[in-house]
Scaffold this motif. Structure first.
Motif, PDB file in Angstrom:
ATOM      1  N   UNK A 234     -35.000  47.105 -23.471  1.00 46.25           N
ATOM      2  CA  UNK A 234     -34.517  48.282 -22.754  1.00 46.25           C
ATOM      3  C   UNK A 234     -34.901  48.246 -21.278  1.00 46.25           C
ATOM      4  N   UNK A 235     -35.970  47.511 -20.953  1.00 40.67           N
ATOM      5  CA  UNK A 235     -36.351  47.428 -19.546  1.00 40.67           C
ATOM      6  C   UNK A 235     -37.193  46.184 -19.330  1.00 40.67           C
ATOM      7  N   UNK A 236     -36.993  45.516 -18.197  1.00 42.90           N
ATOM      8  CA  UNK A 236     -37.848  44.386 -17.852  1.00 42.90           C
ATOM      9  C   UNK A 236     -38.039  44.346 -16.344  1.00 42.90           C
ATOM     10  N   UNK A 237     -39.296  44.109 -15.953  1.00 40.66           N
ATOM     11  CA  UNK A 237     -39.579  44.007 -14.519  1.00 40.66           C
ATOM     12  C   UNK A 237     -40.965  43.425 -14.336  1.00 40.66           C
ATOM     13  N   UNK A 238     -41.365  43.223 -13.063  1.00 45.94           N
ATOM     14  CA  UNK A 238     -42.722  42.798 -12.770  1.00 45.94           C
ATOM     15  C   UNK A 238     -43.686  43.857 -13.272  1.00 45.94           C
ATOM     16  N   UNK A 239     -44.902  43.446 -13.666  1.00 44.25           N
ATOM     17  CA  UNK A 239     -45.840  44.377 -14.299  1.00 44.25           C
ATOM     18  C   UNK A 239     -46.138  45.582 -13.403  1.00 44.25           C
ATOM     19  N   UNK A 240     -46.431  45.300 -12.135  1.00 40.22           N
ATOM     20  CA  UNK A 240     -46.845  46.373 -11.245  1.00 40.22           C
ATOM     21  C   UNK A 240     -45.723  47.408 -11.100  1.00 40.22           C
ATOM     22  N   UNK A 241     -44.510  46.891 -10.919  1.00 42.57           N
ATOM     23  CA  UNK A 241     -43.367  47.783 -10.745  1.00 42.57           C
ATOM     24  C   UNK A 241     -43.104  48.599 -12.013  1.00 42.57           C
ATOM     25  N   UNK A 242     -43.271  47.939 -13.172  1.00 42.93           N
ATOM     26  CA  UNK A 242     -43.006  48.656 -14.422  1.00 42.93           C
ATOM     27  C   UNK A 242     -43.964  49.827 -14.605  1.00 42.93           C
ATOM     28  N   UNK A 243     -45.215  49.638 -14.202  1.00 42.10           N
ATOM     29  CA  UNK A 243     -46.178  50.729 -14.351  1.00 42.10           C
ATOM     30  C   UNK A 243     -45.997  51.780 -13.261  1.00 42.10           C
ATOM     31  N   UNK A 244     -45.603  51.338 -12.049  1.00 43.44           N
ATOM     32  CA  UNK A 244     -45.441  52.288 -10.949  1.00 43.44           C
ATOM     33  C   UNK A 244     -44.134  53.062 -11.062  1.00 43.44           C
ATOM     34  N   UNK A 245     -43.082  52.348 -11.452  1.00 40.99           N
ATOM     35  CA  UNK A 245     -41.754  52.952 -11.394  1.00 40.99           C
ATOM     36  C   UNK A 245     -40.940  52.650 -12.649  1.00 40.99           C
ATOM     37  N   UNK A 246     -41.421  53.099 -13.801  1.00 46.79           N
ATOM     38  CA  UNK A 246     -40.627  52.857 -15.007  1.00 46.79           C
ATOM     39  C   UNK A 246     -39.328  53.653 -14.905  1.00 46.79           C
ATOM     40  N   UNK A 247     -38.187  53.030 -15.245  1.00 42.33           N
ATOM     41  CA  UNK A 247     -36.911  53.729 -15.117  1.00 42.33           C
ATOM     42  C   UNK A 247     -36.387  54.222 -16.456  1.00 42.33           C
ATOM     43  N   UNK A 248     -36.527  53.405 -17.488  1.00 38.99           N
ATOM     44  CA  UNK A 248     -35.929  53.780 -18.763  1.00 38.99           C
ATOM     45  C   UNK A 248     -36.733  54.907 -19.424  1.00 38.99           C
ATOM     46  N   UNK A 249     -36.048  55.924 -19.968  1.00 37.13           N
ATOM     47  CA  UNK A 249     -36.782  57.037 -20.575  1.00 37.13           C
ATOM     48  C   UNK A 249     -37.768  56.587 -21.668  1.00 37.13           C
ATOM     49  N   UNK A 299     -24.614  58.878 -26.983  1.00 38.80           N
ATOM     50  CA  UNK A 299     -24.445  58.714 -28.419  1.00 38.80           C
ATOM     51  C   UNK A 299     -23.174  57.938 -28.770  1.00 38.80           C
ATOM     52  N   UNK A 300     -22.364  57.611 -27.751  1.00 42.25           N
ATOM     53  CA  UNK A 300     -21.117  56.883 -28.012  1.00 42.25           C
ATOM     54  C   UNK A 300     -21.115  55.482 -27.417  1.00 42.25           C
ATOM     55  N   UNK A 301     -21.467  55.367 -26.143  1.00 42.16           N
ATOM     56  CA  UNK A 301     -21.416  54.055 -25.489  1.00 42.16           C
ATOM     57  C   UNK A 301     -22.718  53.302 -25.700  1.00 42.16           C
ATOM     58  N   UNK A 302     -22.608  51.990 -25.945  1.00 38.72           N
ATOM     59  CA  UNK A 302     -23.816  51.186 -26.072  1.00 38.72           C
ATOM     60  C   UNK A 302     -24.218  50.676 -24.694  1.00 38.72           C
ATOM     61  N   UNK A 303     -25.431  51.013 -24.244  1.00 38.48           N
ATOM     62  CA  UNK A 303     -25.840  50.577 -22.905  1.00 38.48           C
ATOM     63  C   UNK A 303     -26.172  49.086 -22.864  1.00 38.48           C
ATOM     64  N   UNK A 304     -25.944  48.475 -21.726  1.00 37.22           N
ATOM     65  CA  UNK A 304     -26.299  47.064 -21.519  1.00 37.22           C
ATOM     66  C   UNK A 304     -27.382  46.976 -20.456  1.00 37.22           C
ATOM     67  N   UNK A 305     -28.185  45.930 -20.576  1.00 36.54           N
ATOM     68  CA  UNK A 305     -29.219  45.685 -19.574  1.00 36.54           C
ATOM     69  C   UNK A 305     -28.546  45.345 -18.248  1.00 36.54           C
ATOM     70  N   UNK A 306     -28.873  46.066 -17.180  1.00 40.83           N
ATOM     71  CA  UNK A 306     -28.242  45.794 -15.891  1.00 40.83           C
ATOM     72  C   UNK A 306     -29.289  45.875 -14.790  1.00 40.83           C
ATOM     73  N   UNK A 307     -29.091  45.117 -13.697  1.00 37.90           N
ATOM     74  CA  UNK A 307     -30.090  45.129 -12.629  1.00 37.90           C
ATOM     75  C   UNK A 307     -30.210  46.515 -12.017  1.00 37.90           C
ATOM     76  N   UNK A 308     -31.434  46.908 -11.779  1.00 35.43           N
ATOM     77  CA  UNK A 308     -31.698  48.171 -11.105  1.00 35.43           C
ATOM     78  C   UNK A 308     -32.127  47.868  -9.671  1.00 35.43           C
ATOM     79  N   UNK A 309     -32.983  46.879  -9.579  1.00 36.84           N
ATOM     80  CA  UNK A 309     -33.455  46.349  -8.301  1.00 36.84           C
ATOM     81  C   UNK A 309     -33.584  44.860  -8.550  1.00 36.84           C
ATOM     82  N   UNK A 310     -33.759  44.050  -7.522  1.00 37.08           N
ATOM     83  CA  UNK A 310     -33.993  42.633  -7.794  1.00 37.08           C
ATOM     84  C   UNK A 310     -35.220  42.475  -8.694  1.00 37.08           C
ATOM     85  N   UNK A 311     -35.064  41.738  -9.788  1.00 38.50           N
ATOM     86  CA  UNK A 311     -36.193  41.501 -10.692  1.00 38.50           C
ATOM     87  C   UNK A 311     -36.520  42.664 -11.600  1.00 38.50           C
ATOM     88  N   UNK A 312     -35.707  43.697 -11.588  1.00 38.80           N
ATOM     89  CA  UNK A 312     -35.968  44.859 -12.434  1.00 38.80           C
ATOM     90  C   UNK A 312     -34.656  45.256 -13.107  1.00 38.80           C
TER      91      UNK A 312
END
Lengths: 324, 326
Positions: A234-249, A299-312
């Motif tokens: 559901x989400x992938x990024x550098x460790x620091x960014x993931x803890x500072x700015x998690x995007x996925x609920x 509840x209808x559309x299946x989300x896909x992993x997409x870039x949010x920022x470079x590397x995130x």
């Protein structure tokens, strides 16, 4: 070029109660020397992903439905038994959660430790024993010359995990997959083992895939983190960014439910409900039923992993649309 | 101590080690719990932490009188349990209940939720068979389970739900004290938080005292009023949960706190961690003097001498002879 490149991996289990989609479209790259953390709750597919790469999925009931996993030109998912034998335990090694059950109780440590050398490097027994001793010393086992003759039951849990690490690293692998290696250990011993993995990684320059449910462990060890939920990333990024700015609920909810980050006396934050039953077909986002910000579309559309920022990258429709 | 409900005085639980088949003789003793004195107040949550093998589960079983005590007394509301006969203990058991770690192993797989929860009620004559359905439904609601699942078996529930059933079973007889032995260790983070919330709600609502055993200090800090840290059968530090965990005084508590990984990469990468050498020593042959001295970064000759007593220091009790020197 990444060391390992996994594309659209799907591993399903065909059970009497239906098709259980344990891993459902997972793609990621692993670079040389990198430490990648895979985080998720039980049943999120983090272990099955790695077992699929290692060819350890029992088939049947399991089946790898689609995907490729390229490692040095070989597709691990379609490798011949001979190709697998040349890679597994030699160039990609794995350590497991429970050091009590993953060592053979009938064999001395020496025999289990040097077996990879006898098979993969065709060393003589004396030469292999010499390397084995050096390895045991490197993982911090005192009095290795005597202890190498011991049986697994003569070691404590932390020591057994050290032996497991020595076994995995003895062939100097390029990738180490660690499946919750410290979950069964006490915190003080966990601290020792994490230090050891960091030290060995620096010495050997290998890449590490670290599977865990503990965000605390990830924060100190990993360069990059990917969060899994219901068989998908559901989400992938550098460790620091993931803890500072998690995007996925889901990542946010997971971070909020750690007790140490919450004020004492207040009600702990919880994620309502439970993960979905993966044997039932799922419409839309798997987290929608528990998500405080879910809209009808989720509840209808299946989300896909997409870039949010470079590397995130992240897979939330509403974040992608800029709504939250 | 205002209004203690459960008091332990110098409690010791030792297990003999026997060797030989024809000529059996005792060759040693495991001192699992070795001189624990503490008390639990009414409505208080007392956290009990320590590494595996430190005797925290044996202490729980000793309080419950599930293992015989070697010495000392366990007093529940003025009644001495260690001196009581089996019948006397049975009469107070309903005031003292336990929740175990593994909800997969602690529920009978062949009993429905109804049977599991109705059994204590019927055995203790708390209600008639006719009233049982209503009572069980009430219990299920109390722990957040829908009563319509009454006729289901444990395997039909998730880990968190099973732990709720185990909690409902412990609550069935409206006890005064609950001993929870690592009740959330087997659960995922998000489920863990649900069970912790439930336990703290219930203690407040029912004025329950809770002895909460865990190895995860962040969980203990959140739920407990006071915390006791055990090492090799003895309490080494005892005081207010926030004080002990935020400003630990005993070198062992300090190491334990510093070993917890912090879920923040900036803090985690820059802090100095006290990594203890070696494993906890065996309770069969505990080191002389302070049991922690072989692993302690501050140990001196004096630590090898006598066993340090618990003394009052910085608003809590600590067992270390070198306090204030490091």
């Amino acid at each position: 070029m990444p060391l390992l490149s996994v594309k659209d991996l799907r591993t399903y289990f065909h059970t009497r109660n239906g098709i259980y989609r344990a891993v459902d479209g997972v793609s990621f790259d692993l670079d040389r020397g990198e430490t990648l953390g895979i985080v998720g709750e039980s049943g999120s597919g983090k272990s099955v992903t790695c077992y699929s790469l290692m060819g350890l999925i029992p088939q049947p009931p399991g089946r790898i439905e689609s995907g490729t996993a390229l490692f040095d030109g070989v597709d691990l998912l379609r490798a011949t038994p001979a190709q697998t034998r040349a890679i597994r335990g030699k160039r990609i090694a794995m350590i497991f959660q429970d050091p009590m059950t993953s060592l053979n109780p009938y064999l001395r440590i020496s025999e289990q430790l040097i077996e990879p050398l006898l098979i993969h490097e065709k060393l003589s027994k004396t030469e292999a024993m010499r390397r084995g001793l050096a390895m045991l010393e490197a993982v911090g086992i005192n009095d290795a010359a005597k202890r190498i003759r011991y049986y697994p039951h003569e070691f404590s849990g932390g020591m057994r995990q050290r032996v497991m690490i020595a076994m995995a690293l003895i062939t100097k692998p390029e990738i180490l997959i660690a499946d919750e290696p410290t979950t069964a250990l006490d915190v003080t011993v966990q601290a020792q083992i994490l230090e050891l993995i960091k030290k060995m990684q620096q010495e050997l320059g290998m890449a590490v895939i670290f599977i865990t449910h503990d965000l605390g462990v990830v924060s100190g060890l990993c360069d990059r983190v990917q969060v899994m939920y219901a068989g998908r990333i559901v989400e992938t990024s550098g460790t620091r960014e993931l803890f500072r700015e998690p995007r996925h609920p889901y990542t946010r909810a997971l971070q909020h439910s750690i007790p140490s980050l919450q004020a004492k006396g207040s009600e702990l934050f919880t994620i309502p409900g439970m993960p979905p039953d993966l044997s039932k077909p799922l419409a839309g986002c798997a987290f929608a039923a528990r998500c405080p910000q879910a809209a009808d579309r989720c509840r209808q559309e299946t989300p896909q992993l997409a870039p949010w920022k470079p590397g995130h990258q992240q897979a939330c429709l509403r974040v992608q649309a800029g709504e939250i | 101590m205002p209004d203690p409900i459960l008091e332990l005085q110098d409690v010791r639980t030792h297990f003999p080690i026997h060797e030989g088949f024809v000529i059996r003789r005792q060759t040693g003793t495991v001192k699992a719990v070795d001189g624990v004195t503490l008390s639990v107040r009414r409505g208080e949550v007392l956290g009990l932490v320590g590494e595996s093998g430190c005797g925290k589960s044996t202490l729980a079983r000793t309080i419950m009188q599930l293992v015989p005590t070697t010495g000392g007394t366990v007093i529940l509301e003025g009644k001495n349990l260690t001196a009581g006969s089996a019948a006397e203990i049975r009469n107070v058991r309903h005031d003292l209940q336990m929740v175990f770690q593994d909800p997969f192993a602690s529920l009978n797989p062949r009993m429905t939720v109804f049977a599991t929860l109705a059994e204590p009620l019927l055995v203790h004559g708390r209600c008639t068979a006719a009233e049982a359905t209503r009572e069980v439904a009430e219990l299920m609601q109390l722990v957040g389970l829908a009563p319509r699942f009454m006729q289901k078996y444990p395997h039909e529930f998730s880990g968190g739900q099973r732990q709720r059933i185990a909690i409902a079973r412990a609550l069935a007889l409206r006890p005064k004290v609950i001993i929870a032995d690592e009740p959330v260790s087997a659960l995922d983070v998000s489920i863990q938080a649900q069970i912790l919330n439930l336990l703290s709600q219930l203690t407040r609502k029912m004025n329950l005292s809770l002895v909460f055993i865990a190895h995860d200090l962040s969980v203990v800090k959140h739920i407990s009023d006071r915390v006791a840290v055990m090492y090799l059968g003895k309490i080494v530090e005892l005081g207010s949960a926030v004080e002990v965990i935020e400003h630990p005084q005993h070198p062992y508590t300090r190491a334990l706190v510093s070993a917890i990984p912090v879920p923040d990469p900036d803090i985690e990468r820059n802090r100095r961690r006290i990594v203890l050498p070696g494993d906890p020593p065996s309770p069969i042959n505990p080191p002389a003097g302070c049991a922690f001295h072989p692993r302690c970064p501050h140990a001196k000759e004096v630590c090898r001498g006598a066993v340090p007593p618990l003394v009052t220091h910085a608003g809590r009790e600590v067992a270390c002879v070198r306090l204030g020197e490091f």
